[in-house]
Scaffold this motif. Sequence first.
Motif, PDB file in Angstrom:
ATOM      1  N   GLY A 237       4.347  -3.807   9.291  1.00  0.00           N
ATOM      2  CA  GLY A 237       5.438  -3.801   8.305  1.00  0.00           C
ATOM      3  C   GLY A 237       6.645  -3.075   8.874  1.00  0.00           C
ATOM      4  N   ALA A 238       7.695  -3.854   9.219  1.00  0.00           N
ATOM      5  CA  ALA A 238       8.904  -3.276   9.825  1.00  0.00           C
ATOM      6  C   ALA A 238      10.025  -3.222   8.793  1.00  0.00           C
ATOM      7  N   GLY A 239       9.725  -2.675   7.611  1.00  0.00           N
ATOM      8  CA  GLY A 239      10.704  -2.640   6.522  1.00  0.00           C
ATOM      9  C   GLY A 239      11.406  -1.305   6.410  1.00  0.00           C
ATOM     10  N   TYR A 240      11.852  -0.989   5.206  1.00  0.00           N
ATOM     11  CA  TYR A 240      12.620   0.231   4.946  1.00  0.00           C
ATOM     12  C   TYR A 240      11.798   1.486   5.205  1.00  0.00           C
ATOM     13  N   VAL A 241      10.464   1.370   5.120  1.00  0.00           N
ATOM     14  CA  VAL A 241       9.620   2.531   5.397  1.00  0.00           C
ATOM     15  C   VAL A 241       9.105   2.490   6.842  1.00  0.00           C
ATOM     16  N   GLY A 242       8.497   1.372   7.212  1.00  0.00           N
ATOM     17  CA  GLY A 242       7.892   1.273   8.547  1.00  0.00           C
ATOM     18  C   GLY A 242       8.892   1.546   9.661  1.00  0.00           C
TER      19      GLY A 242
ATOM     20  N   VAL B 204       5.761  -1.377  16.191  1.00  0.00           N
ATOM     21  CA  VAL B 204       5.943  -1.781  14.795  1.00  0.00           C
ATOM     22  C   VAL B 204       5.915  -3.308  14.768  1.00  0.00           C
ATOM     23  N   VAL B 205       5.011  -3.854  13.959  1.00  0.00           N
ATOM     24  CA  VAL B 205       4.874  -5.316  13.939  1.00  0.00           C
ATOM     25  C   VAL B 205       5.187  -5.869  12.554  1.00  0.00           C
ATOM     26  N   ASP B 206       5.604  -7.123  12.545  1.00  0.00           N
ATOM     27  CA  ASP B 206       5.931  -7.776  11.273  1.00  0.00           C
ATOM     28  C   ASP B 206       5.764  -9.275  11.471  1.00  0.00           C
TER      29      ASP B 206
ATOM     30  N   ILE C 247      -0.460   1.012   7.638  1.00  0.00           N
ATOM     31  CA  ILE C 247      -0.135  -0.192   6.867  1.00  0.00           C
ATOM     32  C   ILE C 247       1.069   0.149   6.006  1.00  0.00           C
ATOM     33  N   SER C 248       2.194  -0.526   6.288  1.00  0.00           N
ATOM     34  CA  SER C 248       3.430  -0.205   5.569  1.00  0.00           C
ATOM     35  C   SER C 248       4.076  -1.476   5.034  1.00  0.00           C
ATOM     36  N   VAL C 249       3.232  -2.350   4.517  1.00  0.00           N
ATOM     37  CA  VAL C 249       3.740  -3.629   3.992  1.00  0.00           C
ATOM     38  C   VAL C 249       4.153  -3.461   2.532  1.00  0.00           C
TER      39      VAL C 249
ATOM     40  N   LEU D 288      -4.549  -8.751   3.365  1.00  0.00           N
ATOM     41  CA  LEU D 288      -4.380  -9.525   4.603  1.00  0.00           C
ATOM     42  C   LEU D 288      -4.402  -8.610   5.827  1.00  0.00           C
ATOM     43  N   CYS D 289      -3.722  -7.464   5.704  1.00  0.00           N
ATOM     44  CA  CYS D 289      -3.701  -6.503   6.818  1.00  0.00           C
ATOM     45  C   CYS D 289      -5.123  -6.020   7.108  1.00  0.00           C
ATOM     46  N   ALA D 290      -5.861  -5.672   6.036  1.00  0.00           N
ATOM     47  CA  ALA D 290      -7.220  -5.160   6.235  1.00  0.00           C
ATOM     48  C   ALA D 290      -8.077  -6.225   6.920  1.00  0.00           C
TER      49      ALA D 290
ATOM     50  N   GLU E 288      -2.965   4.320   4.981  1.00  0.00           N
ATOM     51  CA  GLU E 288      -2.190   3.681   3.909  1.00  0.00           C
ATOM     52  C   GLU E 288      -0.836   4.383   3.829  1.00  0.00           C
ATOM     53  N   LYS E 289       0.209   3.715   4.293  1.00  0.00           N
ATOM     54  CA  LYS E 289       1.570   4.256   4.163  1.00  0.00           C
ATOM     55  C   LYS E 289       2.248   3.633   2.945  1.00  0.00           C
ATOM     56  N   SER E 290       1.894   2.381   2.660  1.00  0.00           N
ATOM     57  CA  SER E 290       2.425   1.728   1.458  1.00  0.00           C
ATOM     58  C   SER E 290       1.999   2.512   0.219  1.00  0.00           C
ATOM     59  N   THR E 291       2.752   2.346  -0.858  1.00  0.00           N
ATOM     60  CA  THR E 291       2.384   2.949  -2.148  1.00  0.00           C
ATOM     61  C   THR E 291       1.353   2.063  -2.826  1.00  0.00           C
ATOM     62  N   LEU E 292       0.212   2.649  -3.170  1.00  0.00           N
ATOM     63  CA  LEU E 292      -0.909   1.825  -3.646  1.00  0.00           C
ATOM     64  C   LEU E 292      -1.537   2.392  -4.907  1.00  0.00           C
TER      65      LEU E 292
ATOM     66  N   ALA F  93      13.659   8.870   0.580  1.00  0.00           N
ATOM     67  CA  ALA F  93      14.547   8.101  -0.294  1.00  0.00           C
ATOM     68  C   ALA F  93      15.523   7.348   0.601  1.00  0.00           C
ATOM     69  N   GLU F  94      15.876   6.153   0.215  1.00  0.00           N
ATOM     70  CA  GLU F  94      16.817   5.388   1.009  1.00  0.00           C
ATOM     71  C   GLU F  94      18.185   6.059   0.960  1.00  0.00           C
ATOM     72  N   GLY F  95      18.918   5.903   2.050  1.00  0.00           N
ATOM     73  CA  GLY F  95      20.233   6.546   2.135  1.00  0.00           C
ATOM     74  C   GLY F  95      20.136   7.932   2.764  1.00  0.00           C
TER      75      GLY F  95
HETATM   76  P1  NAD Z   1       9.808  -3.978   2.907  1.00  0.00           P
HETATM   77  O1  NAD Z   1       9.680  -5.211   2.102  1.00  0.00           O
HETATM   78  O2  NAD Z   1      11.153  -3.513   3.362  1.00  0.00           O
HETATM   79  O3  NAD Z   1       8.919  -4.134   4.235  1.00  0.00           O
HETATM   80  C1  NAD Z   1       7.623  -4.615   4.252  1.00  0.00           C
HETATM   81  C2  NAD Z   1       7.449  -5.517   5.483  1.00  0.00           C
HETATM   82  O4  NAD Z   1       6.059  -5.858   5.610  1.00  0.00           O
HETATM   83  C3  NAD Z   1       8.210  -6.840   5.406  1.00  0.00           C
HETATM   84  O5  NAD Z   1       9.110  -6.924   6.491  1.00  0.00           O
HETATM   85  C4  NAD Z   1       7.104  -7.905   5.486  1.00  0.00           C
HETATM   86  O6  NAD Z   1       7.486  -9.042   6.239  1.00  0.00           O
HETATM   87  C5  NAD Z   1       5.988  -7.150   6.186  1.00  0.00           C
HETATM   88  N1  NAD Z   1       4.655  -7.716   5.978  1.00  0.00           N
HETATM   89  C6  NAD Z   1       4.058  -8.073   4.806  1.00  0.00           C
HETATM   90  N2  NAD Z   1       2.798  -8.491   5.030  1.00  0.00           N
HETATM   91  C7  NAD Z   1       2.579  -8.415   6.370  1.00  0.00           C
HETATM   92  C8  NAD Z   1       1.470  -8.691   7.211  1.00  0.00           C
HETATM   93  N3  NAD Z   1       0.314  -9.126   6.698  1.00  0.00           N
HETATM   94  N4  NAD Z   1       1.580  -8.495   8.523  1.00  0.00           N
HETATM   95  C9  NAD Z   1       2.763  -8.039   9.046  1.00  0.00           C
HETATM   96  N5  NAD Z   1       3.845  -7.745   8.308  1.00  0.00           N
HETATM   97  C10 NAD Z   1       3.766  -7.920   6.970  1.00  0.00           C
HETATM   98  O7  NAD Z   1       9.080  -2.833   2.087  1.00  0.00           O
HETATM   99  P2  NAD Z   1       9.375  -1.242   2.143  1.00  0.00           P
HETATM  100  O8  NAD Z   1      10.538  -0.914   1.284  1.00  0.00           O
HETATM  101  O9  NAD Z   1       9.341  -0.785   3.560  1.00  0.00           O
HETATM  102  O10 NAD Z   1       8.089  -0.701   1.378  1.00  0.00           O
HETATM  103  C11 NAD Z   1       6.805  -0.728   1.966  1.00  0.00           C
HETATM  104  C12 NAD Z   1       5.857   0.127   1.147  1.00  0.00           C
HETATM  105  O11 NAD Z   1       6.313   1.485   1.150  1.00  0.00           O
HETATM  106  C13 NAD Z   1       5.766  -0.268  -0.326  1.00  0.00           C
HETATM  107  O12 NAD Z   1       4.443  -0.072  -0.751  1.00  0.00           O
HETATM  108  C14 NAD Z   1       6.681   0.724  -1.016  1.00  0.00           C
HETATM  109  O13 NAD Z   1       6.271   0.967  -2.348  1.00  0.00           O
HETATM  110  C15 NAD Z   1       6.505   1.966  -0.181  1.00  0.00           C
HETATM  111  N6  NAD Z   1       7.638   2.887  -0.185  1.00  0.00           N
HETATM  112  C16 NAD Z   1       8.918   2.420  -0.080  1.00  0.00           C
HETATM  113  C17 NAD Z   1       9.989   3.313  -0.025  1.00  0.00           C
HETATM  114  C18 NAD Z   1      11.410   2.832   0.094  1.00  0.00           C
HETATM  115  O14 NAD Z   1      12.308   3.660   0.012  1.00  0.00           O
HETATM  116  N7  NAD Z   1      11.684   1.568   0.285  1.00  0.00           N
HETATM  117  C19 NAD Z   1       9.732   4.689  -0.024  1.00  0.00           C
HETATM  118  C20 NAD Z   1       8.418   5.130  -0.111  1.00  0.00           C
HETATM  119  C21 NAD Z   1       7.391   4.217  -0.181  1.00  0.00           C
END
Ligand code: NAD
Length: 463
Positions: free
Chosen positions: A10-15, A33-35, A89-91, A113-115, A130-134, A165-167
């Motif tokens: 998960g290469a998103g806002y957290v990963g 970091v993979v996505d 896991i940060s999806v 799916l990740c598991a 588990e980095k994602s919120t679950l 927090a974002e920002g």
């Molecule tokens: P995001 O949507 O920005 O990023 C998630 C990424 O995971 C996406 O790029 C998606 O393509 C990828 N992904 C999904 N399934 C996949 C798989 N099977 N294999 C590979 N890649 C996969 O999400 P985010 O904002 O980074 O949030 C991720 C988690 O962190 C959520 O559970 C969220 O609640 C939590 N969180 C977010 C924040 C925040 O500020 N955004 C802060 C704390 C916690």
Amino acid sequence: MEITKICCIGAGYVGGPTMAVIAQKCPHLKITVVDLNQERIDAWNDENTDNIPIFEPGLSSVVAETRGKNLFFSNDVEKAIEEAQIIFISVNTPTKTYGKGKGMAADLKYIELCARQIAKVAKDNKIVVEKSTLPVRTAEAIKSILDNTGNGVQFQILSNPEFLAEGTAISDLLNPDRILIGGDQTPEGQKAIQALVDIYANWVPQDKILTTNVWSSELSKLTANAFLAQRISSINALSELCEKTGADINEVARAIGMDTRIGSKFLKASVGFGGSCFKKDILNLVYIAKSYGLNETADYWEQVIIMNDHQKKRFADKIVKTLYNTVAGKKITFLGWAFKKDTNDTRESAAIYIADDLINEQAGICVYDPKVNQKKILADLDYLETRSAAENAKSTKSFENPYDACQGAHAIAVLTEWEEFVDYDWQRIYDAMQKPAFVFDGRNILNKTEMQKIGFVYQAIGS
Ligand code: NAD
Ligand code: UGA
């Protein structure tokens, strides 16, 4: 087990930001970091680090410093899993949009799916984080999938929720209030916890690294977001009472915030909180409580969301009412579309819902946001499915320059607290607007006296 390689799914806002900071602070570790999203990975690998997919102050320089040295972005998920000793896991874990728990429960399909992919690929023992919120007790499901592969690989599952927090992600990651790590109370569980503690200890003081059991850690994340959001709904609820009584919400917030038991942070009245997590995490908490039959607990927390929806709605209603009960054919300019300043993220932004309400009233919406473009704005409106994409495109236009956006407007709504808005030449904006010129400050950032002196009809939140 010696830790040399880490993978983050998960290469998103957290990963992205989290791994960039770990890479910077742990040059001895290789981090991949993979996505699945190729476009996102390509953007992370863009030669010019200003083009990485997330705008976050300070992030591009951390990426520039580490990328290609010990930080890598890739779409080869299997290879990265196979070689890593620790897999984060940060999806995304959005609210379910179908089936049981629709509109409330967290959708765990990406987590599962990740598991399954980790179970398929792993050839040696791994720590899965588990980095994602679950939802509380998700680790149990992950463990059950991982333990039934039959290939003899041992997995330890840790919960390590993210509080950035974002920002302010980079400063939050560099100086966290605390790091929370939950794991099994067995000797193997404790070893896994220690391996993760050792990584954070490269820059976080030991007394800020908390270790707990897995369930406390999972539930603490939902609880923290619920408490934070609850403060905003509490102050917003009182902002409406201030408007009726002549009290000023900024003065009330200051007066109560100086009580050290209450504290001054997160008491800023606004047009309503947005962002990808507060709403989804509270709905998830409500769903979990209900599933255990705890209806009073569920109703208590649901009220935070109800109040926030009300705050957004009443802001749109106020605009219509003030503009002589009709905005049909009028031009209303939004300053800001992102859910808060210093981010290009628009998920659940209040601006989306206010635009939707005003378009229903046949207003024309013009937008200026320093980091959000027309394509994103239209995609956000289309996602609501209130009307056709063609109708949204006809009613909404974004501008590259704030003065052009405000030219000829009947009213301006300030929806994000971008600092640059305060410094605009408001006289110039006033001169180019329809009269009376209305400003609805959904963030209480402009100076009321100065705005009124120029001639604006100025309305803030809670005063
Ligand atoms: P995001 O949507 O920005 O990023 C998630 C990424 O995971 C996406 O790029 C998606 O393509 C990828 N992904 C999904 N399934 C996949 C798989 N099977 N294999 C590979 N890649 C996969 O999400 P985010 O904002 O980074 O949030 C991720 C988690 O962190 C959520 O559970 C969220 O609640 C939590 N969180 C977010 C924040 C925040 O500020 N955004 C802060 C704390 C916690
Ligand atoms: C929030 C939490 O602050 C993080 O700790 C958490 O990790 C994250 O959610 C998450 O789990 O995703 P974030 O949503 O990025 O972070 O940003 P916040 O600063 O919390 O702001 C959320 C919303 O509340 C924004 O729309 C903001 O403008 C609004 N807000 C915030 C107010 O209206 N008033 C305030 O006093 C504070």
